[in-house]
Design an enzyme around this catalytic site. Sequence first.
Site, short mmCIF file in Angstrom:
data_model
loop_
_atom_site.label_atom_id
_atom_site.label_comp_id
_atom_site.label_asym_id
_atom_site.label_seq_id
_atom_site.Cartn_x
_atom_site.Cartn_y
_atom_site.Cartn_z
N TYR A 1 46.16 -5.22 -51.29
CA TYR A 1 45.64 -5.65 -49.98
C TYR A 1 46.41 -6.86 -49.52
O TYR A 1 46.56 -7.82 -50.26
CB TYR A 1 44.16 -6.01 -50.08
N GLU B 1 46.16 -8.29 -46.00
CA GLU B 1 45.80 -8.60 -44.60
C GLU B 1 46.43 -9.92 -44.20
O GLU B 1 46.39 -10.90 -44.97
CB GLU B 1 44.27 -8.71 -44.47
N ASP C 1 58.96 2.68 -25.30
CA ASP C 1 58.47 3.43 -26.46
C ASP C 1 59.66 4.26 -26.96
O ASP C 1 59.95 5.34 -26.45
CB ASP C 1 57.30 4.33 -26.06
N THR D 1 58.43 4.78 -33.94
CA THR D 1 58.08 5.33 -35.25
C THR D 1 59.29 5.11 -36.17
O THR D 1 60.42 4.98 -35.71
CB THR D 1 57.84 6.84 -35.18
N LYS E 1 61.33 9.38 -37.52
CA LYS E 1 62.03 10.42 -36.75
C LYS E 1 63.53 10.30 -37.05
O LYS E 1 63.89 10.35 -38.22
CB LYS E 1 61.64 10.32 -35.28
N ARG F 1 56.94 7.55 -42.95
CA ARG F 1 56.04 7.73 -41.81
C ARG F 1 55.41 6.38 -41.47
O ARG F 1 54.81 5.73 -42.33
CB ARG F 1 54.96 8.74 -42.19
#
Length: 423
Positions: free
Chosen positions: A62, A64, A208, A234, A237, A243
């Site tokens: 974790y 954060e 984008d 992303t 691609k 991913r």
Amino acid sequence: MSTSDTFFGPDFPALQAQDPDIAAVLLSELERQRHNLQLIASENFTSPAVLATLGSTLSNKYAEGYPGKRYYGGCEEVDKVEVIGIERAKSLFGAEHANLQPHSGASANVAVYQAFTKPGDTVLAMSLPHGGHLTHGSKVNFSGKWFNIVSYGVRQDNELIDYDELRDLALKNAPRMICTGATAYPSLIDFEKVRSICDEVGAIMWVDAAHFIGLVAGKAIPSPVPYADVVSFTTHKVLRGPRGGMILSKAEHAAAIDKAVFPGMQGGPIMSAVAGKAVALKECATPAYQKYAKDVISNCQVLAKSLEEEGMRAVSGGTQTHLALIDIRSTGINGKVADERCGLSGITLNKNAIPYDPESPAVTSGIRVGSAATTTQGMGAPEMKEIGSLIARAIKDGGEPSKAQAISQDVRALTAKFPVYPR
Ligand SMILES: *Cc1c(COP(=O)(O)O)cnc(C)c1O
């Protein structure tokens, strides 16, 4: 098949012993990727090095917050990974700020809206039937529900973005933000022109770049980074990473972006994916990747031409990127049936609306093809020509099981010469 055939790490035998159902799917999916033709424009084959990070114990941690400012202890190791990744992103793209934490492209876009707009604000974005993404204002997406989205499209005569319409709509609607970038637009975007429209109306310029950022990383097409306030994308691609999503911005927006990602819309980052993004960014900075990016474009141009020679029509007259949109009305077959027939023939692609499509979005008059994955396999111009004729055969004959079977045998023979994740 033996364990050495796989890329699932040293503990794959343990998975096979403990959960044979899931292990079997991992193996059969690897076989599917090896033996079919992967022409989905948003897919690629990431490297074994990136896959290694995704199967690592970084997944357990974790973290954060951001490096040096975490809410949990024990982050000293994962901090290193994120710092390296941020530095690599800034240097590769010449960006003033980078955030590697978004879980996906859509998540990155949620953060962009949150950093720059309030619900109800007006945002100008590409119309979905003309290639825009769900997060650009679809009625079934948060963007269309929470914002006043005004859509611009492409001209009917040349199927290119109509910058005059974009400017008129911007002057008329005074948007808070203007989004360019799409999921099915084969041409380059004039970022300088979009910047001047944004300056004229005082709008935030958001690009984008999910689809084409890999071509920018490989220096094969112009970069939006010098022009845009914010660039989201992303990493899986053409960029060929794990991913996930990423955001680049000007330094003045850094705090707003970081706050919008965490705590604005996510909890803990997926640190195994952040490590995978760092590995991919290092790969993208190599001459080999730059050659790859150029080859992706020339391969797609050969593929589009081959489909034109088969009597189909490339939207906007061809492609300048990794994807082509093909109007297949001349075949008498619609996009949905073509997609199904190609699938039965071992060719994975998608039906896609063409601009001003007379068919419904569930049927469409077109297909979308991309060259990112096949180029990673090492295919070149002769193979792209062959793929064009395989697609044409599948669209014409793939409805007949015996013929689809014969085409998929030819697909298998072709893919066998360019092994993915070789044994
Ligand atoms: C693929 C894509 C996205 C979404 O990415 P996900 O990782 O699937 O959420 C967003 N915008 C554009 C333009 C895309 O092409």
